[in-house]
Write a protein that holds these residues in place. Structure first.
Motif, mmCIF file in Angstrom:
data_model
loop_
_atom_site.group_PDB
_atom_site.id
_atom_site.type_symbol
_atom_site.label_atom_id
_atom_site.label_comp_id
_atom_site.label_asym_id
_atom_site.label_seq_id
_atom_site.Cartn_x
_atom_site.Cartn_y
_atom_site.Cartn_z
ATOM 1 N N HIS A 85 30.118 27.900 20.380
ATOM 2 C CA HIS A 85 31.092 27.516 21.203
ATOM 3 C C HIS A 85 30.773 28.048 22.502
ATOM 4 O O HIS A 85 30.388 29.373 22.468
ATOM 5 N N ASP A 139 31.589 37.011 21.689
ATOM 6 C CA ASP A 139 32.357 35.758 21.389
ATOM 7 C C ASP A 139 32.376 34.692 22.267
ATOM 8 O O ASP A 139 33.016 34.533 23.153
ATOM 9 N N MET A 140 31.312 33.813 22.169
ATOM 10 C CA MET A 140 29.972 34.128 21.477
ATOM 11 C C MET A 140 28.793 33.555 22.252
ATOM 12 O O MET A 140 27.966 32.703 21.800
ATOM 13 N N GLU A 171 36.727 25.835 21.422
ATOM 14 C CA GLU A 171 37.038 26.247 20.064
ATOM 15 C C GLU A 171 38.039 27.224 19.896
ATOM 16 O O GLU A 171 38.941 27.438 19.040
ATOM 17 N N GLU A 172 38.311 27.920 21.299
ATOM 18 C CA GLU A 172 39.291 28.769 21.208
ATOM 19 C C GLU A 172 40.859 28.301 21.007
ATOM 20 O O GLU A 172 41.908 29.099 21.126
ATOM 21 N N GLU A 203 28.731 32.799 15.119
ATOM 22 C CA GLU A 203 29.977 33.660 15.888
ATOM 23 C C GLU A 203 29.553 35.044 15.289
ATOM 24 O O GLU A 203 28.787 35.437 14.288
#
Ligand code: ZN
Length: 532
Positions: A85, A139-140, A171-172, A203
């Motif tokens: 991501h 990250d990441m 993603e977050e 990740e």
């Protein structure tokens, strides 16, 4: 043969810093411009100049895109899907250094000027010179840089295996990127006649405790689901409290029984889930008045290893039924003491039952209108919309009150684990050996505990437990959906192998440079080459 772009440690480090410099906080402008920039970068590879159609952008909503880049060997069928991501969390916590958060070399140098401003463990790491600080380093974006390096190397050296680099936004927050990528991965597989052998995420390896420096690889990922409730009591004036029932009173019974409830703890392969807690509890009154709050909501976090949405809803209903049973007993005693008849017993129902009742009473068209009315409030997120849809329906169905209505609020991350897959077992042993050659030890964790996009591949639920999610998620199909059918088609073991770093989501986020630029390139190459 001309030089490779990303083959050495120095070039890889420069690539990482470039990716980090393209700030891409979730739900900001940067997140929307990142994907085209990666696409341009990948276009620099000779392979994609010869195969431009193998580079694709896919809509992920709100102007954001997923990037897929396929390296296809003419004879190979077996394929590794490389997942990453590119969105990051915010940077406010950097304070006066916020402007440098996206410039790892500069930030790390600047931090050297006042090392004592950092917490001790971060200061010690800084002074070793072995860490690169910055938002998105561990990250990441490092994972993405490593995947880009693999793609270049495989295409240049014509490795007899296919790679599909897949990098996604969001993603977050909601994983809209990965949920949009899944149907595309199914389509790409069909279109190019691929067979997906492994879903490889990179990740970072997270430390398990503050001082833990062990490195991990993960053969699965923990799941997460959010049972939620709308509490509908009866309004009254503060001067006549026994004529109503506040929603706060109702909510308190359920929240007390949900928090830390061991019924929701799951254990598998020696690992277990953290206990549930509430993430939100509030009444829905817009402002202060002496009318009592008669509608409230609560949202709970439940982690998963094996359970389906249906199993969680059954448990949630069981807990809610016990909670309301206890409430009804206490309330009856209070009514007896005060010599009033009360407002009646609090019922428990699922959203799907409320919906069926409302549809029967009001008709489908009116129910749709009520839902759409709520969905039009753009300032509300998917959780708020979910709760408000239930609220809006309950206002029209007050004959059901007092009641606790159970629902799910997005997002939902199914748990995935492929530790028992023979290929995973082999690769885990191989990675342990490969790490040893650098003097490192790697341990296996069965469920990545940080929530990640691997939740959306290798979905295995022959009992269709997901339908309980679909029918109890009020925004399902409108503002939120999960491609369960496509996910079930993406059968294949999952692994997460990524660089070592510390303090993701903190201002001390940092990446171990030897792990990232020296060891991981060798380990990932070894991994992919072992698959053909
Ligand atoms: Zn991440």
């Amino acid at each position: 043969m001309s030089q490779l772009l990303w083959d050495t440690s120095e070039k890889l480090r420069a690539l990482l810093c470039e990716l980090v410099s393209w700030d891409s906080i979730t739900l900001t402008e940067g997140e929307t411009t990142f994907a085209p920039k990666v696409l341009d970068k990948l276009r620099e590879l000779a392979y994609f100049q010869d195969h431009p159609s193998h580079l694709q952008l896919h809509d992920a909503g709100l102007g954001r895109h997923v990037v897929t880049a396929l390296y296809k060997h003419p004879e190979a069928v077996e394929t590794v899907v490389l997942i990453s991501h590119f969105d990051t969390v915010q940077t406010e916590e950097y304070g006066s250094l916020q402007a440098l958060a996206y410039f790892p070399e500069e930030l790390t140098k600047k931090l050297m000027e006042n090392p004592d401003d950092l917490p001790e463990t971060a200061r010690i790491d800084l002074e070793t010179g072995k860490y690169l600080f910055g938002r998105g380093t561990m990250d990441m974006k490092m994972g993405l840089a490593l995947h880009m390096q693999l793609l270049e190397k495989a295409s240049r050296e014509e490795w007899p295996i296919n790679l599909v680099l897949t990098t996604v936004p969001d993603e977050e927050v909601n994983s809209a990127g990965m949920r949009a990528a899944v149907p595309q991965l199914v389509r790409i597989r069909e279109e190019f006649g691929l067979s997906y052998k492994l879903f490889l995420n990179s990740e970072p390896s997270f430390s398990q405790k503050p001082l833990d420096i062990a490195e991990y690889i993960y053969s699965g990922t923990i799941g997460k689901i959010m049972p939620a409730a709308l509490f509908y009591g009866k309004e009254t004036h503060v001067g006549e409290p026994m004529k109503g029932m506040t929603a706060n009173y109702i909510a308190s019974y359920l929240t007390q029984r949900m928090e830390w409830n061991p019924l929701f703890r799951e254990s598998d392969l020696g690992e277990s889930t953290p206990l549930p807690v509430s993430l939100q509890q509030k009444d829905l009154k817009m402002s202060y008045s002496t009318q009592t709050p008669y509608r409230a909501v609560a949202l709970y976090n439940v982690f998963l290893l094996k359970r389906t949405a249906a199993e969680v809803m059954d448990l949630f209903e069981q807990v809610a039924t016990e909670a309301m049973g206890a409430l009804n007993v206490s309330y009856k005693m209070i009514c007896d003491r005060e010599q009033v008849s009360g407002v009646g017993e609090v019922k428990v129902l699922r959203y799907e039952q409320l919906l069926a009742h409302a549809t029967k009473k009001l008709g489908i068209a009116e129910v749709e209108r009520l839902k759409n009315e709520t969905l039009q409030n753009e300032e509300w997120d998917d959780r708020e919309k979910s709760l408000r849809i239930v609220d809006n329906l309950m206002i029209q169905c007050q004959e059901l009150a007092p009641a606790t209505v159970l629902l799910f609020a997005p997002p939902y991350y199914p748990a995935v684990n492929t530790s028992e897959h023979p290929l995973v077992k082999e690769v885990v042993e191989l990675m342990k050996k490969s790490a040893q050659s650098f003097g490192n030890q790697i341990d296996q964790i069965h469920y990545f505990n940080g929530i990640c996009d691997l939740s959306y591949v290798n979905y295995d639920d022959s009992g269709k437990g997901w339908t309980a999610f679909e029918s109890n998620t009020p925004v399902w199909g409108d503002t939120y959906s999960i491609p369960f059918e496509d996910m079930a088609q993406l059968k294949g073991p999952v692994l997460n192998v990524g660089p070592f770093g510390k303090d993701a989501h903190q201002r001390t986020e940092r990446l171990h440079v030897d792990s990232a630029f020296v060891e991981m390139p060798v380990m990932l190459e070894t991994l992919v080459k072992s698959l053909y």
